[in-house]
Scaffold this active site. Structure first.
Site, PDB file in Angstrom:
ATOM      1  N   TYR A  87     101.071  41.062  57.250  1.00  0.00           N
ATOM      2  CA  TYR A  87     100.434  40.112  56.343  1.00  0.00           C
ATOM      3  C   TYR A  87     101.506  39.409  55.513  1.00  0.00           C
ATOM      4  CZ  TYR A  87      96.457  38.330  53.680  1.00  0.00           C
ATOM      5  OH  TYR A  87      95.495  37.517  53.130  1.00  0.00           O
ATOM      6  N   ASN A 103      84.935  36.147  52.905  1.00  0.00           N
ATOM      7  CA  ASN A 103      84.328  35.338  53.973  1.00  0.00           C
ATOM      8  C   ASN A 103      83.329  34.296  53.477  1.00  0.00           C
ATOM      9  OD1 ASN A 103      85.725  36.393  56.282  1.00  0.00           O
ATOM     10  ND2 ASN A 103      84.554  38.273  56.057  1.00  0.00           N
ATOM     11  N   ARG A 144      82.307  33.815  73.006  1.00  0.00           N
ATOM     12  CA  ARG A 144      82.813  34.189  74.331  1.00  0.00           C
ATOM     13  C   ARG A 144      81.824  35.025  75.128  1.00  0.00           C
ATOM     14  NH1 ARG A 144      88.519  36.917  73.564  1.00  0.00           N
ATOM     15  NH2 ARG A 144      87.331  38.044  71.978  1.00  0.00           N
TER      16      ARG A 144
END
Length: 330
Positions: A56, A128, A177
């Site tokens: 990170y 998020n 996907r």
């Protein structure tokens, strides 16, 4: 009140399940401008795992306690704190390490959660959903009925984009996907759900009847991101906020010259650090309202106690999960 706490700690970077340990620490004592927060829930995000692995951009001084996100209850106030009351449910900042029973935090950095929102959901509102909100507001001036396209639409951030866009009356093309995700994401409010592939541009054109798409949201990178860019109209914007494929985004010169596309990026922690408290609350307020009404909800696949953090991070690292892995505290 306990005089000690347990905390997840790593002393070196590596596989999270190997390097994390549970250690006993003294109960936190608040400074005059701090509050002690007893943790209720903390999700395990990809960024948490990446930081433990040493991958990170920000590396804390070791030993360190991970956890960029979480919510808890204020149980003690420093002598000078007037803006909080004990018993308040709060969202913590991303720089304290939330994977511990309790932590002392500067009171001004805590965000009070209104009534009607469960602690587990509050714990997952800062990264998020806030990213999704900024993606939908900061790059293209979308109006009701406008289209946007995103890959990894089944990710936590992708689902938040779907839910928020649906509430704002924007239309979404959602790229995945796996075929089994199509009905699931449609049920959550996704207008169109398509399987990624070489024919994506034509598939999107047919599904939207040639609609103009000015905003693309990329969290995969590589060829998937390029396929998104090819679906945008001239002058469109592709915003990247993740790189799940670990592949670079290679931009053909023609997309710049002939389509004049814009390529942007967002790191929500940086936005949060640069935002004023009022700007943060302006973003949180509609998210709180949606969460309170049940219109914004993050799926949870399994909750673990802190004592089982090794199993929790191993589970979080698996693909094809149906929801978040979280740590819950007593």
């Amino acid at each position: 009140m306990n005089k000690s706490i347990n905390a997840a700690v790593y002393e070196k970077h590596g596989n999270p399940a190997d390097v994390l340990q549970i250690e006993s620490r003294p109960w936190p004592v608040p400074a005059a401008d701090e509050a002690v927060v007893k943790m209720r829930a903390a999700p395990i995000n990809p960024a948490d795992l990446n930081q433990i692995e040493g991958k990170y951009p920000v590396r804390p001084e070791l030993p360190a306690t991970p956890g960029f996100e979480g919510a808890g209850v204020v149980v003690e106030l420093g002598a000078e704190v007037k803006s909080l009351t004990t018993g308040a449910l709060v969202i913590l900042p991303h720089n304290v390490g939330t994977w511990r029973d309790a932590v002392a935090v500067k009171a001004e950095e805590l965000v009070v959660v209104p009534d009607g929102i469960a602690p587990v959901q509050a714990a997952m509102l800062k990264i998020n959903p806030l990213t999704a909100w900024r993606l939908l507001h900061d790059y293209v001036d979308l109006q009701k009925g406008d289209w946007l396209i995103q890959n990894a639409a089944n990710s936590a951030a992708g689902r938040d984009v779907i839910q928020i866009a649906h509430e704002l009356a924007y239309k979404t093309v959602n790229i995945v996907r796996r075929a089994e995700l199509i009905d699931e994401l449609r049920a959550e409010g996704g207008d169109i759900v398509l399987i990624d592939g070489e024919s994506l541009r034509e598939d999107v054109k047919n599904a939207t009847r040639g609609a103009s798409i000015r905003l693309g949201l990329n969290s995969v990178g590589g060829d998937s991101a390029l396929r998104l860019a090819n679906c945008l109209v001239p002058g469109g914007t592709l915003v990247s906020f993740g790189a799940m494929s670990l592949q670079p985004l290679k931009i053909p010169t023609g997309l710049l010259i002939f389509k004049d596309l814009r390529f942007r990026g967002i790191w929500i922690n940086k936005w949060y650090d640069n935002a004023t408290p009022s700007e943060r609350m302006e973003a949180f307020r509609p998210l709180f309202e949606m969460a309170r009404r049940g219109l914004l909800k993050t799926r949870v696949e399994k909750a673990y106690p802190l004592s089982e953090v090794k199993a929790a991070v191993a589970h979080a690292a698996q693909s094809k999960r149906s929801g978040k892995i979280i740590l819950e505290f007593e």
